[in-house]
Design a protein around this motif. Structure first.
Motif, PDB file in Angstrom:
ATOM      1  N   VAL A   1      -6.132  -8.427 -15.382  1.00 22.45           N
ATOM      2  CA  VAL A   1      -6.302  -9.312 -14.618  1.00 22.45           C
ATOM      3  C   VAL A   1      -5.377  -9.283 -13.209  1.00 22.45           C
ATOM      4  CG1 VAL A   1      -6.575 -12.136 -14.030  1.00 22.45           C
ATOM      5  CG2 VAL A   1      -7.572 -10.969 -15.981  1.00 22.45           C
ATOM      6  N   PRO A   2      -4.002  -8.949 -13.606  1.00 21.94           N
ATOM      7  CA  PRO A   2      -3.237  -8.987 -12.381  1.00 21.94           C
ATOM      8  C   PRO A   2      -3.469  -8.029 -11.486  1.00 21.94           C
ATOM      9  CG  PRO A   2      -1.810  -9.415 -14.532  1.00 21.94           C
ATOM     10  CD  PRO A   2      -3.375  -8.936 -14.816  1.00 21.94           C
ATOM     11  N   MET A   3      -3.805  -6.726 -12.077  1.00 27.12           N
ATOM     12  CA  MET A   3      -4.311  -5.617 -11.220  1.00 27.12           C
ATOM     13  C   MET A   3      -5.425  -6.202 -10.080  1.00 27.12           C
ATOM     14  SD  MET A   3      -4.061  -2.306 -13.548  1.00 27.12           S
ATOM     15  CE  MET A   3      -3.569  -1.215 -12.119  1.00 27.12           C
ATOM     16  N   ALA A   4      -6.414  -6.813 -10.686  1.00 29.84           N
ATOM     17  CA  ALA A   4      -7.546  -7.444  -9.781  1.00 29.84           C
ATOM     18  C   ALA A   4      -7.053  -8.358  -8.947  1.00 29.84           C
ATOM     19  CB  ALA A   4      -8.692  -7.683 -10.878  1.00 29.84           C
ATOM     20  N   LEU A   5      -6.295  -9.424  -9.274  1.00 30.54           N
ATOM     21  CA  LEU A   5      -5.810 -10.479  -8.390  1.00 30.54           C
ATOM     22  C   LEU A   5      -4.696 -10.247  -7.761  1.00 30.54           C
ATOM     23  CD1 LEU A   5      -6.562 -13.432 -10.747  1.00 30.54           C
ATOM     24  CD2 LEU A   5      -8.491 -12.407  -9.050  1.00 30.54           C
ATOM     25  N   GLY A   6      -3.774  -9.228  -8.079  1.00 28.73           N
ATOM     26  CA  GLY A   6      -2.631  -9.004  -7.284  1.00 28.73           C
ATOM     27  C   GLY A   6      -1.498  -9.876  -7.717  1.00 28.73           C
ATOM     28  N   ILE A   7      -1.599 -10.649  -8.586  1.00 34.38           N
ATOM     29  CA  ILE A   7      -0.627 -11.616  -8.928  1.00 34.38           C
ATOM     30  C   ILE A   7      -0.110 -11.397 -10.645  1.00 34.38           C
ATOM     31  CG2 ILE A   7      -1.231 -13.683  -7.685  1.00 34.38           C
ATOM     32  CD1 ILE A   7      -2.804 -14.448 -10.252  1.00 34.38           C
ATOM     33  N   ARG A   8       1.327 -11.663 -10.608  1.00 33.48           N
ATOM     34  CA  ARG A   8       1.837 -11.434 -12.147  1.00 33.48           C
ATOM     35  C   ARG A   8       1.600 -12.632 -12.899  1.00 33.48           C
ATOM     36  NH1 ARG A   8       2.943  -6.889 -13.982  1.00 33.48           N
ATOM     37  NH2 ARG A   8       3.615  -7.725 -15.886  1.00 33.48           N
ATOM     38  N   ILE A   9       1.322 -12.750 -14.009  1.00 30.66           N
ATOM     39  CA  ILE A   9       1.259 -13.983 -14.946  1.00 30.66           C
ATOM     40  C   ILE A   9       2.328 -13.717 -15.972  1.00 30.66           C
ATOM     41  CG2 ILE A   9       0.046 -15.163 -16.533  1.00 30.66           C
ATOM     42  CD1 ILE A   9      -2.476 -13.739 -15.466  1.00 30.66           C
ATOM     43  N   PRO A  10       3.518 -14.655 -15.925  1.00 35.91           N
ATOM     44  CA  PRO A  10       4.534 -14.545 -16.852  1.00 35.91           C
ATOM     45  C   PRO A  10       4.041 -14.433 -18.283  1.00 35.91           C
ATOM     46  CG  PRO A  10       4.560 -16.388 -15.437  1.00 35.91           C
ATOM     47  CD  PRO A  10       3.414 -15.825 -15.049  1.00 35.91           C
ATOM     48  N   PRO A  11       4.672 -13.695 -19.034  1.00 35.38           N
ATOM     49  CA  PRO A  11       4.170 -13.484 -20.384  1.00 35.38           C
ATOM     50  C   PRO A  11       3.923 -14.945 -21.303  1.00 35.38           C
ATOM     51  CG  PRO A  11       6.009 -12.034 -20.171  1.00 35.38           C
ATOM     52  CD  PRO A  11       5.777 -12.952 -19.049  1.00 35.38           C
ATOM     53  N   LEU A  12       4.751 -15.663 -21.078  1.00 34.65           N
ATOM     54  CA  LEU A  12       4.663 -17.165 -21.964  1.00 34.65           C
ATOM     55  C   LEU A  12       3.294 -17.797 -21.465  1.00 34.65           C
ATOM     56  CD1 LEU A  12       5.925 -19.072 -23.874  1.00 34.65           C
ATOM     57  CD2 LEU A  12       7.160 -20.408 -22.003  1.00 34.65           C
ATOM     58  N   THR A  13       3.335 -17.848 -20.162  1.00 34.67           N
ATOM     59  CA  THR A  13       1.938 -18.470 -19.261  1.00 34.67           C
ATOM     60  C   THR A  13       0.666 -17.795 -20.152  1.00 34.67           C
ATOM     61  OG1 THR A  13       3.427 -19.061 -17.600  1.00 34.67           O
ATOM     62  CG2 THR A  13       1.134 -19.312 -17.382  1.00 34.67           C
ATOM     63  N   ALA A  14       0.696 -16.552 -19.970  1.00 33.43           N
ATOM     64  CA  ALA A  14      -0.435 -15.733 -20.261  1.00 33.43           C
ATOM     65  C   ALA A  14      -0.739 -15.951 -21.907  1.00 33.43           C
ATOM     66  CB  ALA A  14      -0.026 -14.276 -20.303  1.00 33.43           C
ATOM     67  N   GLY A  15       0.484 -16.158 -22.610  1.00 31.43           N
ATOM     68  CA  GLY A  15       0.345 -16.332 -23.877  1.00 31.43           C
ATOM     69  C   GLY A  15      -0.460 -17.563 -24.284  1.00 31.43           C
ATOM     70  N   ILE A  16       0.031 -18.747 -23.393  1.00 24.72           N
ATOM     71  CA  ILE A  16      -0.738 -20.111 -23.736  1.00 24.72           C
ATOM     72  C   ILE A  16      -2.029 -19.982 -23.275  1.00 24.72           C
ATOM     73  CG2 ILE A  16      -0.573 -22.471 -22.749  1.00 24.72           C
ATOM     74  CD1 ILE A  16       2.507 -22.157 -22.634  1.00 24.72           C
ATOM     75  N   ILE A  17      -2.432 -19.195 -22.270  1.00 25.88           N
ATOM     76  CA  ILE A  17      -3.597 -19.329 -21.623  1.00 25.88           C
ATOM     77  C   ILE A  17      -4.661 -18.646 -22.588  1.00 25.88           C
ATOM     78  CG2 ILE A  17      -5.155 -18.248 -20.126  1.00 25.88           C
ATOM     79  CD1 ILE A  17      -2.981 -18.629 -17.940  1.00 25.88           C
ATOM     80  N   ILE A  18      -4.328 -17.438 -23.421  1.00 26.41           N
ATOM     81  CA  ILE A  18      -4.897 -16.541 -24.223  1.00 26.41           C
ATOM     82  C   ILE A  18      -5.217 -17.493 -25.490  1.00 26.41           C
ATOM     83  CG2 ILE A  18      -4.863 -14.644 -25.826  1.00 26.41           C
ATOM     84  CD1 ILE A  18      -3.080 -13.502 -23.292  1.00 26.41           C
ATOM     85  N   ILE A  19      -4.007 -18.048 -25.732  1.00 30.00           N
ATOM     86  CA  ILE A  19      -4.377 -19.078 -27.241  1.00 30.00           C
ATOM     87  C   ILE A  19      -5.421 -20.274 -26.895  1.00 30.00           C
ATOM     88  CG2 ILE A  19      -3.280 -20.605 -28.918  1.00 30.00           C
ATOM     89  CD1 ILE A  19      -2.543 -18.052 -29.589  1.00 30.00           C
TER      90      ILE A  19
ATOM     91  N   LEU B   1      -6.045  -9.921 -19.961  1.00 28.17           N
ATOM     92  CA  LEU B   1      -5.409 -11.009 -19.043  1.00 28.17           C
ATOM     93  C   LEU B   1      -4.004 -10.490 -18.451  1.00 28.17           C
ATOM     94  CD1 LEU B   1      -5.894 -14.061 -18.212  1.00 28.17           C
ATOM     95  CD2 LEU B   1      -4.198 -14.584 -19.932  1.00 28.17           C
ATOM     96  N   TYR B   2      -3.356 -10.102 -19.294  1.00 30.96           N
ATOM     97  CA  TYR B   2      -1.714  -9.871 -18.987  1.00 30.96           C
ATOM     98  C   TYR B   2      -1.845  -8.440 -18.290  1.00 30.96           C
ATOM     99  CZ  TYR B   2       3.038  -9.371 -19.028  1.00 30.96           C
ATOM    100  OH  TYR B   2       4.329  -9.293 -18.767  1.00 30.96           O
ATOM    101  N   TYR B   3      -2.363  -7.269 -18.434  1.00 32.59           N
ATOM    102  CA  TYR B   3      -2.349  -5.971 -17.870  1.00 32.59           C
ATOM    103  C   TYR B   3      -3.610  -5.986 -16.759  1.00 32.59           C
ATOM    104  CZ  TYR B   3       1.223  -4.912 -21.266  1.00 32.59           C
ATOM    105  OH  TYR B   3       2.082  -4.994 -21.994  1.00 32.59           O
TER     106      TYR B   3
END
Lengths: 242, 223
Positions: free
Chosen positions: B80-98, B76-78
């Protein structure tokens, strides 16, 4: 006037056919008892009437509405045909009063205060107004079943279906439930009762029906049914239970 | 070389770890709240009458349960952003993953609890004219929810501990904060012990909190 009309009802579970063509008319105000050996399909017939079971084929008309017609609002039909279950099926997480008022509040959108008034009146009728604030688990089996009857009455149904209402009760608690049912019958409620209580059937029913092997074997008034049974299977059955 | 356990390092590191605790709590609460909604939705979809929602639910549950959370986090963190061209902030990514990870397990908890309710309850609800959803909402769900509490408690504890894996995507949670302290003072024994003690304090609090909720519900009804 016919309250329930069952035409050529069939019901199968996979390859097993439990109802093999049943026709039955129940008039408004009639008390009909259905008896028969276990596994004969008598409860299944009852459960098809409010479509808790879906018939395999045949037609069932309840208060003029064909329950198999896709345009029929089955939830509305169910408010016209209350049901009392063998295992009571009270809602354990609700008080006795809330068990009785849930239908009026959520289905009829009745204001809480009116529903409570109605609920207390119905609990009074079954002799349990003092238990309104209790939870079902604090009641005896007989009391639970009387609450279940009050719940079934809460939507002012035109007919009540009783599915072996006393079969799960200790013998000494059967009487109080039958007493409430007797009272309902005397008030002119249309009742269909699947039961093993021969005494109740003899005293209260207008008609007694014997179902065995998925078909109606006998359908007559209680006098003839018990004193002069024509069907050999019924004679055999009565001989075993009497 | 002789080893001396340095109590002062142990005690001094605890206040410093609180910055990480804050992130750990935010991610756990955020992730589990979303995860509970997701799990409830997926769990009910698995019980649906139609095949499509059931298939979606099963695919989701199997995919998440069958892959390590660490891989999910890296993806998700490394990835997905390459595919979508958007950066996800670490905190948001963490919440999404949990959320996504716990959702799969919570879905199974929800499904099991709902299925464990006597079918007679549903029949009784339908027999008074309630719709399917009303029967679920007023009759089945409240009873099922009570049965979900102990396994949900387990899942909450697991998810809280799983937040430590998020250090790999640079979330400044508790373990990463500990690592940063060790990088400065090299007192790995004291600092990681303090980290463990803080995790333990949090998981014990969850267990205690859930017992209180259970007792409260037990007082309300007897079953």
């Amino acid at each position: 006037m016919e309250m329930i009309k069952i035409i050529n009802l069939h019901k199968s579970y996979g390859d097993l056919e439990v109802i093999k063509g049943i026709d039955l008319d129940i008039k408004s105000g009639e008390v009909v008892c259905i008896i028969g050996p276990s596994g004969s399909g008598k409860s299944t017939v009852l459960r098809c009437v409010n479509r808790l079971e879906t018939p395999t084929s045949g037609r069932i008309i309840v208060d003029g509405k064909d329950i198999m017609d896709p345009d029929t609002d089955i939830n509305h039909v169910r408010t016209e045909a209350g049901m009392v279950f063998q295992q009571f099926n009270l809602f354990p997480h609700m008080t006795v009063l809330d068990n009785v008022t849930l239908g009026p509040v959520k289905v009829r959108k009745m204001p809480r205060s009116d529903a409570d008034k109605l609920g207390l009146a119905l609990l009074e009728k079954v002799g349990l107004a003092d238990k309104a604030r209790n939870y079902p688990e604090q009641l005896s089996g007989g009391q639970k079943q009387r609450v279940a009857i009050a719940r079934a009455l809460s939507l002012k149904p035109k007919v009540i279906l009783f599915d072996e209402p006393t079969s799960a009760l200790d013998p000494e608690l059967v009487g109080e439930v039958l007493e409430v049912m007797r009272q309902l019958a005397s008030e002119g409620m249309t009742m269909v009762v699947v039961t093993h209580e021969m005494g109740f059937a003899r005293d209260v029913a207008d008609r007694v029906i014997f179902i065995d092997d998925g078909v109606v074997q006998e359908d007559s008034n209680p006098g003839d049914f018990f004193s002069n049974p024509k069907n050999p299977r019924l004679r055999d059955f009565l001989g075993k239970v009497a | 070389m002789e080893f001396h356990f340095d109590w002062s390092v142990f005690f001094e590191s605890i206040p410093m770890l609180m910055r990480g605790v804050k992130f750990t709590i935010v991610i756990t609460l955020g992730g589990l709240s979303l995860g509970f909604f997701l799990g409830a939705l997926i769990g009910l979809m698995k019980l649906a009458r139609h095949a499509f929602p059931r298939t979606v639910a099963i695919t989701y549950i199997e995919a998440i349960r069958g892959t390590p959370m660490l891989v999910q986090a890296m993806f998700l963190y490394y990835g997905v952003p390459m595919a979508l061209g958007i950066r996800i902030p670490p905190l948001t990514a963490g919440i999404i993953i949990i959320a996504v990870n716990s959702g799969a397990y919570i879905a199974e908890i929800v499904r099991g609890a709902v299925q464990s309710i006597d079918p007679g309850q549903t029949e009784a609800g339908r027999s008074i004219g309630l719709t399917r959803s009303q029967t679920m909402l007023y009759i089945v769900w409240p009873q099922a929810f009570k049965r979900m509490i102990p396994p949900l408690g387990n899942q909450f504890i697991i998810s809280l501990k799983d937040t430590s894996l998020l250090m790999v995507i640079g979330v400044g949670e508790l373990l990463r904060t500990g690592q940063e302290i060790v990088a400065v003072n090299f007192k790995a024994f004291e600092v990681y012990l303090a980290v463990a003690v803080v995790y333990l304090a949090m998981t014990l609090s969850i267990a205690k909190g859930l017992r209180m909720v259970e007792n409260h519900l037990d007082m309300k009804t007897t079953r």
